[in-house]
Design a protein around this motif. Structure first.
Motif, mmCIF file in Angstrom:
data_model
loop_
_atom_site.group_PDB
_atom_site.id
_atom_site.type_symbol
_atom_site.label_atom_id
_atom_site.label_comp_id
_atom_site.label_asym_id
_atom_site.label_seq_id
_atom_site.Cartn_x
_atom_site.Cartn_y
_atom_site.Cartn_z
ATOM 1 N N ASP A 113 5.566 10.109 6.207
ATOM 2 C CA ASP A 113 4.124 10.300 5.996
ATOM 3 C C ASP A 113 3.337 9.422 6.947
ATOM 4 O OD1 ASP A 113 5.845 10.633 3.937
ATOM 5 O OD2 ASP A 113 4.408 10.168 2.359
ATOM 6 N N ALA A 114 3.934 8.252 7.232
ATOM 7 C CA ALA A 114 3.232 7.296 8.086
ATOM 8 C C ALA A 114 2.881 7.925 9.423
ATOM 9 C CB ALA A 114 4.105 6.071 8.298
ATOM 10 N N ILE B 144 -0.112 10.159 9.045
ATOM 11 C CA ILE B 144 -1.337 9.382 8.898
ATOM 12 C C ILE B 144 -1.736 8.771 10.230
ATOM 13 C CG2 ILE B 144 -2.354 7.384 7.746
ATOM 14 C CD1 ILE B 144 -0.748 8.070 5.334
ATOM 15 N N LEU B 145 -0.743 8.243 10.941
ATOM 16 C CA LEU B 145 -1.050 7.640 12.240
ATOM 17 C C LEU B 145 -1.595 8.686 13.207
ATOM 18 C CD1 LEU B 145 1.907 5.168 12.842
ATOM 19 C CD2 LEU B 145 -0.450 4.643 12.294
ATOM 20 N N GLN C 21 13.353 9.993 5.138
ATOM 21 C CA GLN C 21 12.680 10.857 4.184
ATOM 22 C C GLN C 21 11.189 10.608 4.078
ATOM 23 O OE1 GLN C 21 14.334 8.358 0.440
ATOM 24 N NE2 GLN C 21 15.182 10.363 0.722
ATOM 25 N N ARG C 22 10.710 9.486 4.502
ATOM 26 C CA ARG C 22 9.279 9.251 4.298
ATOM 27 C C ARG C 22 8.593 9.060 5.628
ATOM 28 N NH1 ARG C 22 8.117 10.020 -1.220
ATOM 29 N NH2 ARG C 22 10.096 9.710 -2.250
ATOM 30 N N LEU D 113 -6.922 9.697 4.025
ATOM 31 C CA LEU D 113 -6.393 8.360 3.771
ATOM 32 C C LEU D 113 -6.499 8.023 2.296
ATOM 33 C CD1 LEU D 113 -7.760 6.575 6.909
ATOM 34 C CD2 LEU D 113 -5.375 6.811 6.285
ATOM 35 N N ALA E 195 -3.044 0.245 12.271
ATOM 36 C CA ALA E 195 -3.282 1.231 13.329
ATOM 37 C C ALA E 195 -4.598 0.951 14.041
ATOM 38 C CB ALA E 195 -3.301 2.645 12.737
ATOM 39 N N GLU F 108 5.409 4.478 -1.480
ATOM 40 C CA GLU F 108 6.050 5.787 -1.430
ATOM 41 C C GLU F 108 6.787 5.996 -0.110
ATOM 42 O OE1 GLU F 108 2.845 5.326 -1.088
ATOM 43 O OE2 GLU F 108 2.404 6.292 0.811
ATOM 44 N N MET F 109 6.505 5.167 0.874
ATOM 45 C CA MET F 109 7.184 5.352 2.158
ATOM 46 C C MET F 109 8.558 4.710 2.164
ATOM 47 S SD MET F 109 4.348 4.789 4.982
ATOM 48 C CE MET F 109 2.839 5.711 4.909
ATOM 49 N N ILE F 110 8.814 3.845 1.222
ATOM 50 C CA ILE F 110 10.115 3.205 1.160
ATOM 51 C C ILE F 110 11.011 4.067 0.282
ATOM 52 C CG2 ILE F 110 11.302 1.057 0.571
ATOM 53 C CD1 ILE F 110 8.556 -0.300 0.691
ATOM 54 N N PHE G 63 0.799 -1.218 0.000
ATOM 55 C CA PHE G 63 0.000 0.000 0.000
ATOM 56 C C PHE G 63 0.834 1.270 0.000
ATOM 57 C CE2 PHE G 63 -2.865 -3.134 1.676
ATOM 58 C CZ PHE G 63 -4.078 -2.797 1.113
ATOM 59 N N HIS G 64 1.983 1.209 0.632
ATOM 60 C CA HIS G 64 2.687 2.472 0.876
ATOM 61 C C HIS G 64 4.077 2.443 0.259
ATOM 62 C CE1 HIS G 64 -0.542 3.096 3.762
ATOM 63 N NE2 HIS G 64 -0.269 1.889 4.206
ATOM 64 N N LEU H 43 -1.350 0.307 6.471
ATOM 65 C CA LEU H 43 -1.006 0.912 7.755
ATOM 66 C C LEU H 43 -2.251 1.284 8.556
ATOM 67 C CD1 LEU H 43 1.681 1.549 8.990
ATOM 68 C CD2 LEU H 43 1.488 3.860 8.121
ATOM 69 N N ALA I 252 -3.999 9.945 0.419
ATOM 70 C CA ALA I 252 -2.619 9.590 0.735
ATOM 71 C C ALA I 252 -2.222 8.270 0.091
ATOM 72 C CB ALA I 252 -2.433 9.506 2.247
ATOM 73 N N SER I 253 -2.976 7.198 0.368
ATOM 74 C CA SER I 253 -2.526 5.950 -0.248
ATOM 75 C C SER I 253 -3.619 4.947 -0.557
ATOM 76 C CB SER I 253 -1.455 5.285 0.620
ATOM 77 O OG SER I 253 -1.769 5.435 1.960
#
Lengths: 515, 365
Positions: free
Chosen positions: B268-269, B272-273, B265-266, B105, A450, A335-337, A332-333, A446, B108-109
């Motif tokens: 974003d999590a 979102i959390l 660098q990321r 959400l 959560a 872009e976070m990696i 899903f994410h 995520l 975002a993703s």
């Protein structure tokens, strides 16, 4: 709170002769005992005759669970006859002989008089020797239990580098002694009770009088008395019968095989339960953080201990969320990696035919198989597991194109992290919950993790162990108790006991002005 | 069953989480330009006064929720219908929070996930915790208070360490802008997020340390105000007033710019959390308030029976109330200006005045 009742009636004939008094005729009684025990070959019946008048006397005991020396000593003590001297009537009738024997035997202290068949059987089966005199409807019993038991050995499940090497054994008496030797205080109070209608297991409740909360002790006492099960073979039975939240994956009773751990917990105002036949003692109330601590935290320097505690908590979080976050990030994410890493991961997964989630599930499942096999396997062939395990969970699996190398690392890291949780039953719960969270991560990323995490924390906050909130002292927050949760402050400053066990004598050490 | 109890720190944590809720992530007080942080701080005194009014009413009627003392003060005939009117406001506001979380959400993703799925998962979690009771909720809030503070500190540290902060975007504040800040502070920021604390009037009956209520509430309000002001100042300084006012979620945009040593660098999590947790707690409190007022008004003993209907209403209204996000925001402005002030400020002040008058002229029987 009601305690679960055992649904079935007791097996065997436990209730049949409940009020049946003993027969006066020796032969009858012996015959009754023999038939009730099904002519068991380990029942030994020694026949004697009294010196005066040759009144028949029988000594009954069960072979392997008694100590021969004690049996002999008891019988000798009871039967030895000293000439009373001039002017004193020599006992000649059976009644007189019996009462003479009773006086002599009872003087040694551990003897009791039995009047019905059931208590006679119970005495026999717990290793006592029973003396019967012909013509008397009573019996004398003496404590002669003994026989083979395991010697005190090193703790196998709760290893520590520093600290006592002794661990509990299966004998209740030995275990009590191990604790007593550590706390030489008259305030260490014990209460013994018997549980299990068929197994008649001895159990001891231990607490520090004045430190343990009276209400909690009474509450536990009531709960233990209400236990109505036919068998108690391990402390796990008691644990499950005492649990307030039956459908929670989290343990709310702590078990340990270390006497020093029991002693430490008693001194913090908790209550310990020692059960005959198992080296695992139960401790309650047990909050979440009790499961994250080890005795060694107090033996090592405070700064080291604090660091290790934080490390353990991080490991717990990794072992719970690790694979889920990895799956969520890849699905899903992305872009976070960081991009170079993402490209790397993607190229690793090039030949892998399965979705990440299936891949993770497969590897986690394999890992659980290896772990279970490692426990169940006889130790001589234990080596095989590690060799084969290395194949299915390693380079070979990657080369076969079934999994990606990154997944192997994630799963291995998770596995290693789960071994850092000191309490095995907590690690088990985390193991189970990990799969649920992996599902959440695979389906909702995520966000799913959560939300499931939130519900998990809410669930943990709703638990109680013997009335104490499970997540205390973090929630409800008790500032004074933070000295021994994640941070362990130097012993020198640890002046008060945990507040949540509501003990009265709060001070551990005299304050600065008292010395 | 024994009464559920909430301690001072639990109340503190709940208020902070409630205040941060969505306000941390969505832009607030747009009219004030780059002085938004100033507006947040300027609204604080007003917020404190409102909280003290709630605290006063609680101390007068420590066992009653707002609907309970509305009937006492205004009389049954006026109090009951007025209290009933508060419920939809709370429900709608809860559903607005849900909508905002869902939209963030999705943008975002989760662009392929239907909004109903995302929102219903959140509602399920909220219903679960409401079933558990307010005590468990308060304990959960304590833990998440710590989690959110740690995440916030990490984010703030990283944004500053990445060298993104441009103080030119914050200063100077010209005299005219002070006025603008003041205008956006009163009444907008005063009501959202400070005035929304009126929900806590339904939680306070469970509070154990009656005498500490004002201290705890004001401390929590000041802390959350400082945190909000700091965060928005940070966002403003990174993005500049232009981008800040145009992005839907400035915090999210800010954090995506972070790049420390090509390694961190990321984050974003984290945003979102933070949003998920914030919305979760805010929504739960709104739903709890709605549940407890309804239970009080209709004399329902078992409040658990109301959790499911409340959850469903919030879920449905979260996506039927506006057709798209701009419409949702437009509705929000009207709602914020016309409707929300009534339960947050008008009714409490009215209650306060009437109660004082009735005490003064001994009109209570």
């Amino acid at each position: 709170m009601p305690i679960r009742k055992a649904a079935n009636k007791p097996e065997g004939n436990g209730d049949r002769g409940k009020q049946s008094p003993l027969s006066a005729a020796l032969e009858d009684t012996v015959e009754q005992v023999r038939s009730r025990l099904g002519n068991s070959p380990d029942l030994v019946i020694r026949n004697y005759k009294s010196i005066i008048n040759e009144v028949p006397i029988a000594a009954l005991y069960i072979n392997a669970i008694t100590d021969k020396n004690l049996v002999d000593a008891f019988v000798e003590q009871a039967m030895a006859f000293e000439f009373p001297g001039e002017g004193v009537a020599i006992p000649s009738a059976p009644e007189d002989i019996y009462s003479y024997m009773k006086d002599k035997a009872v003087s040694t202290g551990k003897e009791k008089v039995i009047e019905d068949l059931n208590s006679l059987l119970e005495a026999l089966l717990s290793g006592d020797t029973v003396l019967l005199v012909d013509g008397i409807a009573e019996a004398l019993s003496g404590m002669t239990s003994g026989g083979e038991s395991r010697a005190i050995s090193e703790a196998a499940t709760q290893v520590s580098i520093r600290g006592s090497k002794e661990a509990f054994t299966e004998g209740l008496g030995t275990n009590i002694a191990l604790v007593r030797r550590r706390i030489k205080s008259p305030d260490l109070w014990l209460e013994t009770m018997t549980v299990g209608r068929v197994t008649r297991t001895d159990m001891t409740m231990m607490y520090m009088h004045g430190l343990a909360d009276e209400g909690a002790v009474q509450n536990l006492r009531d709960k233990l008395k209400a236990i109505d099960a036919d068998s108690i073979l391990e402390s796990g039975y008691i644990e499950q019968l005492l649990e307030e939240n039956r459908f929670s994956p989290f343990p709310t009773l702590y078990n340990t095989e270390r006497p020093d751990s029991v002693a430490g917990n008693l001194l913090e105002g908790r209550i310990a339960l020692l059960i005959d036949g198992t080296p695992f003692a139960l401790i309650l109330p047990a909050t979440f953080f009790v499961f994250m601590h080890t005795v060694e935290d107090y033996y090592q320097r405070y700064d080291i201990s604090t660091m290790i505690r934080v490390l353990r908590l991080i490991c717990l979080v990794i072992s719970l969320f690790g694979p889920a976050i990895f799956v969520a990030a890849l699905n899903f994410h992305q872009e976070m990696i960081p991009t170079p890493l993402l490209i790397n991961l993607a190229s690793q997964r090039e030949g892998v035919p399965f979705p990440t989630f299936i891949e993770a599930l497969m590897m986690e499942f394999t890992f659980e198989i290896i772990r279970e096999a490692g426990i169940r396997m006889p130790s001589p062939i234990g080596q095989t597991v590690s060799i084969i395990g290395g194949l299915v969970l390693g380079q070979a699996a990657v080369q076969a194109g079934i999994v990606s190398p990154a997944m192997v690392i994630v799963v291995s890291l998770t596995g290693i992290c789960s071994f850092t949780t000191p309490a095995f039953n907590m690690a088990l719960s985390i193991r189970v919950l990990r799969f649920g969270i992996m599902f959440a991560g695979a389906f909702m990323g995520l966000y799913g993790i959560a939300i499931v995490g939130l519900m998990l924390v809410a669930h943990m906050c709703s638990l109680r162990s013997l009335g104490v909130p499970y997540m205390s002292p973090i929630a409800p927050f008790a500032p004074g108790d933070q000295k021994d949760v994640l941070v362990r402050i130097p012993l020198h400053f640890m002046k008060t006991r945990p507040r949540l066990t509501r003990n009265k004598q709060g001070k551990r050490q005299p304050g600065p002005d008292a010395s | 069953m024994r009464k559920e109890a909430i301690g001072p720190f639990q109340l503190f944590a709940m208020i902070v989480l409630f205040e941060l809720g969505t306000a941390l992530v969505v832009p607030i007080g747009l009219e004030s330009g780059h002085a938004v942080w100033l507006a947040i701080l300027l609204a604080l005194p007003g917020g404190i006064i409102l909280v003290l009014i709630y605290g006063y009413l609680y101390k007068q009627f420590p066992d009653l929720t707002i609907s309970g003392y509305m009937r006492r003060i205004l009389g049954r005939a006026a109090g009951w219908p007025l209290a009933l009117l508060i419920v939809p406001v709370f429900l709608y506001n809860g559903s607005r929070n849900l909508r905002e979380a869902g939209d963030l959400l999705i943008s975002a993703s989760y662009d392929k996930t239907p909004v109903i799925i995302i929102n219903s998962i959140m509602v399920i979690a909220v219903m679960y915790i409401l079933y558990m009771g307010i005590e468990v909720f308060a304990r959960t809030a304590e833990i998440y208070f710590i989690v959110v503070v740690i995440m916030g500190l990490i984010c703030a540290f990283v944004v500053i360490a990445a060298g993104l902060v441009k103080l030119d975007n914050l200063f100077p504040v010209l005299p005219g802008q002070w006025l603008e800040a003041l205008q956006s502070a009163y009444p907008n920021i005063l009501i959202f997020p400070y005035g929304e604390l009126v929900c806590f009037t339904t939680i306070l009956p469970h509070f154990t340390a009656k005498r500490k209520v004002n201290g705890v509430a004001v401390a929590a309000l000041v802390l959350s105000s400082l945190m909000l002001g700091f965060t928005h100042a940070l966002e403003m300084s990174v993005l500049g007033p232009d981008i800040y006012s145009r992005t839907t979620f400035p915090m999210f945009t800010t954090i995506t710019l972070v790049n420390v040593a090509n390694f961190i660098q990321r984050l974003d999590a984290f945003v979102i959390l933070t949003l998920i947790f914030g919305v979760f707690f805010k929504m739960s409190i709104y739903c709890y308030a709605a549940v407890s007022i309804t239970a009080d008004l209709f004399r329902i003993k078992d409040t658990h029976r109301l959790v499911l209907p409340v959850g469903v209403v919030v879920l449905l209204s979260s996506f039927v109330s506006a057709e798209d996000y701009p419409a949702h925001m437009a509705d929000g402005i009207v709602f914020l200006e016309k409707i929300l002030p009534i339960p947050c400020a008008v009714i409490p002040i009215l209650l306060y005045v009437v109660h004082r008058l009735r005490l003064r002229f001994k009109l209570y029987r």
